[in-house]
Write a protein that holds these residues in place. Structure first.
Motif, short mmCIF file in Angstrom:
data_model
loop_
_atom_site.label_atom_id
_atom_site.label_comp_id
_atom_site.label_asym_id
_atom_site.label_seq_id
_atom_site.Cartn_x
_atom_site.Cartn_y
_atom_site.Cartn_z
N TYR A 125 63.24 65.27 53.50
CA TYR A 125 63.74 63.91 53.72
C TYR A 125 65.20 63.79 53.31
O TYR A 125 66.02 63.22 54.03
CB TYR A 125 62.88 62.92 52.92
N SER A 126 65.53 64.36 52.17
CA SER A 126 66.90 64.26 51.65
C SER A 126 67.89 64.98 52.55
O SER A 126 69.03 64.51 52.74
CB SER A 126 66.96 64.83 50.23
N TRP A 127 67.49 66.11 53.11
CA TRP A 127 68.39 66.83 54.00
C TRP A 127 68.57 66.10 55.32
O TRP A 127 69.66 66.11 55.89
CB TRP A 127 67.85 68.25 54.23
N LYS A 128 67.53 65.45 55.79
CA LYS A 128 67.67 64.64 57.01
C LYS A 128 68.65 63.49 56.79
O LYS A 128 69.37 63.09 57.71
CB LYS A 128 66.30 64.10 57.43
N ARG A 129 68.66 62.94 55.57
CA ARG A 129 69.58 61.83 55.28
C ARG A 129 71.03 62.20 55.56
O ARG A 129 71.84 61.34 55.90
CB ARG A 129 69.48 61.42 53.80
N LEU A 130 71.37 63.47 55.41
CA LEU A 130 72.75 63.90 55.63
C LEU A 130 73.18 63.67 57.07
O LEU A 130 74.38 63.69 57.37
CB LEU A 130 72.90 65.38 55.26
N TYR A 165 63.16 59.55 60.65
CA TYR A 165 62.84 60.41 59.51
C TYR A 165 61.47 61.06 59.62
O TYR A 165 61.19 62.08 58.99
CB TYR A 165 62.93 59.62 58.20
N ASP A 166 60.59 60.47 60.43
CA ASP A 166 59.23 61.00 60.56
C ASP A 166 59.12 62.04 61.67
O ASP A 166 58.06 62.66 61.83
CB ASP A 166 58.25 59.86 60.82
N ALA A 167 60.18 62.21 62.44
CA ALA A 167 60.14 63.19 63.52
C ALA A 167 60.06 64.61 62.94
O ALA A 167 60.72 64.94 61.96
CB ALA A 167 61.38 63.06 64.40
N LYS A 168 59.25 65.43 63.57
CA LYS A 168 59.07 66.81 63.10
C LYS A 168 60.29 67.65 63.47
O LYS A 168 60.81 67.57 64.58
CB LYS A 168 57.81 67.42 63.72
N VAL A 169 60.74 68.44 62.52
CA VAL A 169 61.80 69.42 62.75
C VAL A 169 61.18 70.79 62.52
O VAL A 169 60.78 71.12 61.39
CB VAL A 169 63.00 69.20 61.80
N ASP A 170 61.07 71.58 63.58
CA ASP A 170 60.36 72.86 63.48
C ASP A 170 60.96 73.78 62.42
O ASP A 170 60.25 74.58 61.81
CB ASP A 170 60.37 73.57 64.84
N GLY A 171 62.27 73.65 62.21
CA GLY A 171 62.92 74.53 61.24
C GLY A 171 62.61 74.20 59.80
O GLY A 171 62.86 75.01 58.90
N GLU A 198 74.90 70.15 45.06
CA GLU A 198 74.26 68.87 44.75
C GLU A 198 73.96 67.95 45.94
O GLU A 198 73.03 67.15 45.86
CB GLU A 198 75.02 68.11 43.65
N PRO A 199 74.70 68.01 47.08
CA PRO A 199 74.27 67.15 48.20
C PRO A 199 72.87 67.49 48.74
O PRO A 199 72.27 66.67 49.44
CB PRO A 199 75.34 67.42 49.27
N THR A 200 72.34 68.67 48.40
CA THR A 200 70.99 69.03 48.86
C THR A 200 69.93 68.64 47.83
O THR A 200 68.77 69.04 47.97
CB THR A 200 70.90 70.54 49.15
N SER A 201 70.29 67.86 46.82
CA SER A 201 69.34 67.40 45.80
C SER A 201 68.23 66.55 46.41
O SER A 201 68.41 65.91 47.47
CB SER A 201 70.06 66.58 44.73
N ALA A 202 67.12 66.47 45.71
CA ALA A 202 65.98 65.67 46.17
C ALA A 202 66.15 64.21 45.78
O ALA A 202 66.33 63.88 44.61
CB ALA A 202 64.67 66.22 45.59
N VAL A 203 66.08 63.33 46.78
CA VAL A 203 66.09 61.88 46.59
C VAL A 203 64.77 61.35 47.15
O VAL A 203 64.36 61.73 48.24
CB VAL A 203 67.29 61.24 47.32
N ALA A 204 64.12 60.47 46.42
CA ALA A 204 62.84 59.92 46.87
C ALA A 204 63.04 58.83 47.92
O ALA A 204 63.91 57.97 47.78
CB ALA A 204 62.06 59.36 45.69
#
Length: 605
Positions: A125-130, A165-171, A198-204
Motif C-alpha cells: 500500500y505504501s509503495w502504491k502511494r508513491l 489501491y485495491d487493484a492487483k499488481v502482479d509484481g 525511508e520513502p519505502t517505509s510502511a504507512v498504515a
C-alpha cells in the motif's frame, strides 16, 4: 461464605495496602538526548518529505524492510522490519522477503482500539502511494518502470486522476501476511538498498484515511512502527520523540571492523537493549553561533559541526586539545554526497540546447572558483569533486577529470564569441541585446549568504549582473520541484551507496522529483536506462563516464565538492559513530551521567 468477587476485592485491598506500606521502587531515569538540526523540517510523511532534516525523524518513527549495519564499513545492508536479507533469484528479477512477526504500529485512534500488526500488505500500500497523482510524491522514481504490472496501474491513475489501491499488481505478490515476492521487469541488484530508503517505509492505510489532507498527505500525523513515536511538535522550532515501548525487543550486538574505535563502542554497548535513549529532544537552530553556544554550555549532547563553525573546534581535522581534554568526542567522515551547481534547463534565459545557451552555462561553470568557495563558505571542510558519484559510493572514480576546469579568461572569451557583448557600463547583454541578469537562489542562513557573495564575484568577473533570492529551505525545495529556481548550489547526500542514486539526479523522467536542474536529454536518458539493467562493474562504469561527459558538454551542471561531516558528542554519549548512510543513530547509542556544569563557565570560542 463470601462470594469469589468479594474474596477477590479483599485480596486486592491487601495487595494495595501492602504496596502502600512498602517503600516505592525508584523508576529508572528517562535518558533524554538533546539534538540540533540547522534548518526546519518540512513534514513527516515518508512519501512526501525529501529533506535531510525531516529524514532524521522519519527514520526514527517509521520502519523500512531493511537498514544498514551500524558499525560495518563500507555500509552493509541489514534486516529491519524484514526477518532476513531478501532471497534474490539468479537473474536478479525476483525478490522474496519475509517479515518479522509481531511488529505493531504505535497505538492511535485511527485503529479504533485495535492492536494493529504490520503485514507485507502495508508495504505494498505504501509503495502504491508513491504513484498517487493527488499526492505527487517526489519518490516515484524508486519503483518506476521496475515492477511487473505497476506501470499499468500508474497509467490508469494518470488518466482518471485517482489511484485504485485495491487493484492487483502482479509484481507485488503477497504470498501470506508475512511473505512478499517482488517480480521486476528487469534485473536489479540494488532493490535491497532502495527498500532501506525511508520513502519505502510502511504507512498504515487507516492513518491516511483518518488524517490525510486533500492530497492524502499525513505529514502532521506520523504513525509508524519504529523505535520512537512523535511526542511534541512545534513546527520549525522543536520536535520531541518518545520511545515506542511496543517495539519488538532487540539487543545491541554489532561486530564492527576491529578498529580501536569499534572495540571501544562494543565495550560500551554490547548486550544492551535497543534503544537506551527514551526521549529525543530536537531543536531547530538556523544561526551558527546559537548552535555552538548550546553545545558549549552542555545544552546539546550530539552536534553537527558544519563547515562555518569548524575553526571553533577543529584544527587539521582534529579536535582542539582543550576540547579533547574535556572528553568531547569527534566522529568525522566525508559524506557520501555531492554539492553541484545547476542552471535550470527549462528556464527561458538559461535553458535550452542552442549553442549560445550551452556556451553561457559552460562559461559560468568554468569561471567559478570551487576551491575559493570551499575555503570561504566551509572553512576547508570539503573536497573538490570532478565526478558526479562521490567517494564512499559504488561507482566513484577518483581519477576522473572533468572538462569543466577553472579558467575565467577562457570563460570570458567564450561569451565574447557567442554574442554576449559588454556595454559601456561593463555589463554583458544577451545576443539579442536585452539585459543579461541571472538570479542565484540560496538558503537564508549564514552559509547561504556566503555562497551568494562567492557567486556574485564569479558573475561579476564575467560582466554578468547577479541578483540573489534567499529562501527558507522548505520553500526552496517546493520551488525547485516546480522548476522555478534559476540556479543554485544543490546538495545530494546518498540515499543508498550506489552510483545509480546520483546519476538519477539528471534523468529526464525524474524532473519534478529529484532532477532539480530539470535536465532532459534523450542521449543521457538512453544511457541511464541501459545502466539500470547492469550490475555494478566496469561495463556500467564506462557508461557512467559517458553520462558524466554528457552533463559537462551540455553545460547542465558542474560538480562542486563533498563536505566533511564533523559530529561532536559530549563526554557522556556512549557508543556513537556517525554512519555514512543512516541519517541518525539514536537507537544505537546510550547516555551516561551528565557532567556537573563548571561554575567557572566556558569560553564560547
Amino acid at each position: 461464605m463470601k462470594s469469589p468477587v468479594v474474596r477477590w476485592l479483599m485480596y486486592l485491598g491487601v495487595l494495595c495496602g501492602s504496596a502502600a506500606a512498602a517503600p516505592a521502587l525508584a523508576a529508572e531515569p528517562l535518558k533524554t538526548l538533546r539534538y540540533i538540526i540547522p534548518a526546519a523540517e518540512t513534514g513527516f510523511d515518508p512519501a512526501v518529505a525529501r529533506d535531510l532534516y525531516s529524514g532524521h525523524v522519519l527514520q526514527a518513527v517509521f520502519e523500512t524492510l531493511y537498514t544498514y549495519d551500524y558499525l560495518a564499513r563500507p555500509a552493509t545492508l541489514a534486516p529491519l522490519a524484514a526477518a532476513a536479507l531478501p532471497q534474490v533469484s539468479a537473474d536478479g528479477k525476483t525478490y522474496t522477503i519475509r517479515l518479522k512477526r509481531g511488529i505493531l504500529f504505535t497505538p492511535d485512534p485511527a485503529f479504533k482500539g485495535r492492536r494493529r500488526e504490520l503485514t507485507v500488505a502495508d508495504f505494498v500500500y505504501s509503495w502504491k502511494r508513491l504513484f498517487d497523482p493527488k499526492l505527487a510524491s517526489p519518490h516515484a522514481w524508486l519503483f518506476e518502470g521496475k515492477v511487473v504490472g505497476l506501470d499499468k496501474l500508474v497509467a490508469d491513475a494518470r488518466k482518471t486522476g485517482r489511484l485504485d489501491y485495491d487493484a492487483k499488481v502482479d509484481g507485488f505478490e503477497v504470498v501470506d501476511p508475512y511473505t512478499l515476492r517482488i517480480h521486476l521487469t528487469q534485473t536489479d541488484f540494488n532493490l535491497g538498498m532502495i527498500l532501506a530508503h525511508e520513502p519505502t517505509s510502511a504507512v498504515a492505510r487507516e492513518v491516511v484515511v483518518a488524517y490525510g489532507d486533500a492530497r492524502g498527505d499525513v505529514s502532521s500525523n506520523p504513525v509508524g512502527t519504529g523505535h520512537y513515536k512523535l511526542g511534541q511538535w512545534v513546527r520549525g522550532n522543536r520536535i520531541v520523540l518518545e520511545r515506542n515501548t511496543d517495539h519488538l525487543p532487540e539487543t545491541w550486538d554489532f561486530k564492527g571492523n576491529g578498529t580501536p574505535d569499534d572495540q571501544r563502542i562494543i565495550a560500551q554497548m554490547k548486550g544492551k537493549s535497543i534503544p537506551q535513549i527514551g526521549r529525543v529532544e530536537i531543536s531547530v537552530m538556523v544561526e551558527d553561533q546559537s548552535r555552538w553556544l548550546s553545545f558549549q554550555s552542555g545544552g546539546t549532547d550530539l552536534f553537527w559541526l558544519d563547515g562555518p563553525l569548524a575553526p571553533k573546534a577543529l584544527q587539521d581535522g582534529k579536535l582542539h586539545p582543550e576540547l579533547a581534554a574535556k572528553g568531547v568526542q569527534l566522529s568525522r567522515l566525508m559524506d557520501p554526497e555531492v554539492t553541484y551547481y545547476y542552471w535550470n534547463m527549462k528556464d527561458p534565459l538559461l535553458g535550452g540546447m542552442s549553442k549560445e545557451k550551452i556556451a553561457l552555462r559552460r562559461a559560468i561553470a568554468i569561471a567559478h572558483n570551487i576551491d575559493e568557495e570551499i575555503a570561504i563558505v566551509w572553512n576547508g571542510q570539503a573536497e573538490r569533486l570532478d565526478y558526479p558519484i562521490p567517494p564512499g559510493v559504488v561507482g566513484h572514480d577518483p581519477a576522473y577529470k572533468s572538462l569543466l576546469q577553472y579558467d575565467p579568461a577562457l570563460a570570458n572569451r567564450l561569451l565574447d564569441r557567442f554574442g554576449y557583448k559588454k556595454g559601456k557600463d561593463g555589463w554583458r547583454t544577451l545576443p539579442d541585446g536585452k539585459p543579461l541578469v541571472i538570479r542565484y537562489v540560496s538558503r537564508n542562513e549564514a552559509s547561504g549568504v556566503l555562497q551568494a557573495e562567492v557567486w556574485r564575484k564569479t558573475y561579476t568577473s564575467l560582466g554578468i549582473r547577479m541578483e540573489n533570492d534567499r529562501m527558507i529551505f522548505s520553500d526552496l525545495l517546493k520551488a525547485e520541484q516546480l522548476c522555478k529556481v534559476q540556479s543554485r548550489n544543490y546538495q545530494w547526500v546518498a540515499d543508498y551507496p550506489d552510483g545509480d542514486n546520483f546519476m538519477q539526479l539528471y534523468y529526464g523522467p525524474n524532473i519534478h522529483q529529484n532532477n532539480a536542474g530539470c535536465f532532459a536529454d534523450p542521449e543521457f536518458d538512453r544511457m541511464y536506462a541501459q545502466t539500470q539493467k547492469m550490475p555494478a562493474g566496469a561495463e556500467r562504469d564506462a557508461l557512467y563516464h559517458k553520462m558524466a561527459r554528457r552533463i559537462e558538454v551540455t553545460g547542465a551542471s558542474r560538480m562542486g565538492y563533498a563536505r566533511y561531516r564533523n559530529m561532536l558528542a559530549q563526554p557522556n554519549v556512549l557508543g556513537y559513530k556517525k554512519h555514512p548512510i543512516m541519517k541518525q543513530e539514536w537507537q544505537y547509542i546510550d547516555l551516561g551521567a551528565r557532567p556537573v556544569p563548571s561554575s567557572k563557565g566556558s569560553d564560547p570560542g
